[in-house]
Enzyme design. Structure first.
Site, PDB file in Angstrom:
ATOM      1  N   GLY A   1      57.767-108.311  32.415  1.00 44.51           N
ATOM      2  CA  GLY A   1      57.822-106.893  31.142  1.00 44.51           C
ATOM      3  C   GLY A   1      59.247-106.881  30.576  1.00 44.51           C
ATOM      4  O   GLY A   1      59.772-107.930  30.340  1.00 44.51           O
ATOM      5  N   SER A   2      59.582-105.863  29.948  1.00 45.46           N
ATOM      6  CA  SER A   2      60.823-105.566  29.392  1.00 45.46           C
ATOM      7  C   SER A   2      61.994-105.750  30.213  1.00 45.46           C
ATOM      8  O   SER A   2      61.919-105.547  31.492  1.00 45.46           O
ATOM      9  CB  SER A   2      60.782-104.086  28.708  1.00 45.46           C
ATOM     10  OG  SER A   2      61.092-103.176  29.560  1.00 45.46           O
ATOM     11  N   SER A   3      62.972-106.157  29.455  1.00 47.50           N
ATOM     12  CA  SER A   3      64.340-106.284  30.316  1.00 47.50           C
ATOM     13  C   SER A   3      64.717-104.941  30.784  1.00 47.50           C
ATOM     14  O   SER A   3      65.357-104.867  31.700  1.00 47.50           O
ATOM     15  CB  SER A   3      65.196-107.109  29.412  1.00 47.50           C
ATOM     16  OG  SER A   3      64.954-108.158  29.181  1.00 47.50           O
TER      17      SER A   3
ATOM     18  N   ALA B   1      63.069-104.056  33.865  1.00 51.12           N
ATOM     19  CA  ALA B   1      63.274-104.954  34.783  1.00 51.12           C
ATOM     20  C   ALA B   1      64.708-104.749  35.575  1.00 51.12           C
ATOM     21  O   ALA B   1      64.705-104.706  36.701  1.00 51.12           O
ATOM     22  CB  ALA B   1      63.447-106.495  34.301  1.00 51.12           C
TER      23      ALA B   1
ATOM     24  N   GLU C   1      60.002-112.077  35.292  1.00 47.62           N
ATOM     25  CA  GLU C   1      59.889-112.811  34.181  1.00 47.62           C
ATOM     26  C   GLU C   1      59.779-112.016  32.878  1.00 47.62           C
ATOM     27  O   GLU C   1      58.864-111.190  32.501  1.00 47.62           O
ATOM     28  CB  GLU C   1      58.534-113.418  34.271  1.00 47.62           C
ATOM     29  CG  GLU C   1      58.325-114.730  33.582  1.00 47.62           C
ATOM     30  CD  GLU C   1      57.538-114.394  32.188  1.00 47.62           C
ATOM     31  OE1 GLU C   1      57.989-114.186  30.985  1.00 47.62           O
ATOM     32  OE2 GLU C   1      56.484-114.627  32.300  1.00 47.62           O
TER      33      GLU C   1
ATOM     34  N   CYS D   1      55.692-113.291  25.192  1.00 44.10           N
ATOM     35  CA  CYS D   1      57.112-113.535  25.751  1.00 44.10           C
ATOM     36  C   CYS D   1      57.472-114.889  25.378  1.00 44.10           C
ATOM     37  O   CYS D   1      59.103-114.913  25.241  1.00 44.10           O
ATOM     38  CB  CYS D   1      57.222-113.229  27.228  1.00 44.10           C
ATOM     39  SG  CYS D   1      56.018-114.174  28.199  1.00 44.10           S
TER      40      CYS D   1
END
Length: 551
Positions: free
Chosen positions: A278-280, A283, A297, A332
């Site tokens: 998902g989103s940084s 994360a 990821e 992505c």
């Protein structure tokens, strides 16, 4: 044919019985595991999504409503767990020991069980009626063209074929090294983590969670799975398919919740490993909260370089269009920025890309709603880019017309903005230009033959290193670019792309020790197991051995 993998006559007979019952169910036009009609879901006939914990499907005191992304009609009800309802899930994970549900020394028959389950699931997904069911269901919640949705189902089915039969136990293959004396050997084993968690996004509602879930199960872990609520109905139905194929009911927990509740559950349950896709931003928060016990990821601002050798302009234009705008850019791996050698600027490449982009239409979902950004947010980003000196709109830049997509989602025509390379590299512009827009949006720039070092500098400064493409058959050019870049999944050559992610090669980022892979034996072993060394030392002792002096 794949049932030749099965290990004994009894299991072969059971499989024949299972297939017979399935074929019978097909004859009466039903799908035995399904609890919803993909095309019949509507405001008047809403679907319901339940939770699975400790082997039981459960509802909730709170039902969250999901709206149809194409018309805004409330059409799915989610049994959502709030912060007061996490305890059964915490207890379920806590029942799984750190040595897992199986490992090379414990319940090894479960490796065979999952080879059998996987073979049956692959066979079931290959049935056109079932494949179409999942394809249509994906389209309902994450609108994309039929071919794109079908591709996701096909990759998942091929993955399951790849890990049928003995392939599951082959993932746990060990090795031995001779010791220093008779009776001593060191053995390396792949060991499960035990209780684990999987969090996956909306854009691939079937492929990403299935590949990661099965990898976790193959290696002996007990996973809890959370899929983005907007699309969780797809994976709920897939878990029911796996149960139909013989997966024990208690092997997987499935939870529907908001992010805050899931975060609380993770902190209380303390899984030994969490996989997050998902989103940084999320994360990085999870990496801190979970003290590094995580594989990621996350986002990808993915680049493509067109080398000095110009060939097959029509084909390259088509691949660029697919990479940037298929699934409305919500991959992505989507092409976020295109670096064109000046030789390409003299061709009709950009005009051909424009023509291809303008073919896309809402009617066949080759362009559709953007589920994480509003139209206004994307247009605002575009306008900021257009304030950079030398920037210009190449095509797109306008909202979709004549639609009923709700305003909480985005609806933008495929868009490309030209930004001069020199301006991209300016400190005041770089972060803006390289911001990932998870929609039908890309930046295009040009470099001259002596400016490749500037392009490589732009790539070095990027934070995410997921996919990349170097479109060239010039071997020396390829060697220089590949040797000076990082991206974990890099396509090289005339037919290079940034998207596609089939089941036959590694897909994942590089340059980050937390990076996760997906789809291959190497990815499964990296993400879902750790190394354990067992050193056997049986003797015998040397003749006339005596206690030596202290050391």
């Amino acid at each position: 044919m794949m049932y030749g993998f099965l290990v004994c006559r009894a299991s072969q007979k059971a499989t024949r019985n299972w297939l017979s019952s399935f074929n019978l169910s097909r004859s009466v036009h039903s799908i035995p595991f399904a609890t919803v009609d993909a095309e019949g879901i509507s405001g008047s006939q809403p679907a319901k999504v339940h939770n699975l914990v400790q082997g039981k499907w459960t509802g909730s005191s709170t039902w969250n409503t999901i709206v149809d992304p194409l018309n805004g009609e409330p059409f799915i009800k989610i049994a959502e767990i709030d912060e007061t309802g996490t305890q059964p899930f915490v207890e379920s994970l806590s029942k799984c020991p750190k040595h897992g549900l199986h490992n090379p020394f414990k319940s090894p028959e479960r490796y065979l069980l999952y080879g059998d389950i996987t073979a049956k699931a692959a066979r079931m997904l290959s049935v056109p009626k079932v494949s179409d069911f999942f394809t249509r269901l994906i389209q309902r919640v994450a609108p994309k063209s039929y071919q794109q949705a079908l591709g996701e189902v096909q990759v998942t089915q091929k993955f399951l074929e790849n890990f049928s039969g003995d392939q599951v136990r082959f993932l746990a293959r060990s090795f031995a090294v001779p010791g220093n004396h008779l009776g001593q050997q060191s053995h390396g084993f792949r060991w499960p983590y035990g209780p684990v968690a999987i969090i996956t996004p909306f854009n691939f509602p079937l492929e990403i969670p299935v590949l990661q879930l099965m990898g976790a199960l193959y290696m002996g872990n007990k996973p809890i799975l959370k899929v983005d609520s907007k699309v969780c109905i797809v994976m709920e139905q897939m878990i029911r398919l796996l149960h139909h194929c013989g997966m024990p009911l208690s092997d997987v927990d499935f939870i529907n919740s908001d992010g805050k509740t899931m975060n609380k559950l993770l902190l209380e349950a303390n899984p030994q490993m969490t996989l997050f896709t998902g989103s940084s931003k999320v994360a990085e928060k999870l990496a801190v909260d979970l003290k590094g016990q995580i594989k990621l990821e996350d986002a990808g601002f993915d680049w493509k370089i067109l080398g000095p050798d110009v060939n097959e302009v029509d084909y390259i234009a088509w691949v660029c269009d697919q990479d940037a705008y298929a699934c409305s850019g919500q991959k992505c791996s989507a092409q976020s920025i295109l670096f064109m050698h000046e030789n390409w600027s003299a061709t009709s490449l950009v005009s051909k890309m424009k023509d291809l982009a303008e073919r896309r239409k809402l009617e066949d979902l080759t362009i559709g709603p953007v589920l994480t950004l509003t139209t206004e947010a994307m247009l605002d980003h575009m306008n900021k880019l257009l304030q950079i000196p030398g920037s210009r709109l190449l095509f797109g830049g306008k909202p979709l017309e004549n639609h009923s997509i709700p305003s909480i989602y985005g609806a933008l025509k495929p868009t490309a903005i030209y930004v001069p390379l020199e301006e991209i590299l300016r400190a005041k512009n770089y972060e803006l230009v390289t911001r990932e827009i998870f929609g039908p949006f890309q930046v295009i720039t040009e470099y001259k033959k002596d400016q490749l070092p500037m392009v490589l500098d732009a790539l070095e400064r990027m934070h995410a290193h997921l996919t990349a493409a170097v479109v060239s058959n010039d071997v020396l050019f390829l060697q220089e670019v590949i040797g000076k870049t990082v991206n974990g999944t890099t396509y090289a050559g005339l037919r290079a792309r940034t998207t596609g992610a089939p089941q036959n090669h590694w897909f994942g980022p590089a340059g980050d020790p937390r990076g996760a892979g997906i789809g291959t034996p190497e990815a499964i072993k990296l993400v879902w197991s750790c190394h354990r060394e067992v050193i056997y030392d049986f003797g015998p002792l040397p003749k006339r051995w005596e206690i030596p002096p202290s050391t």
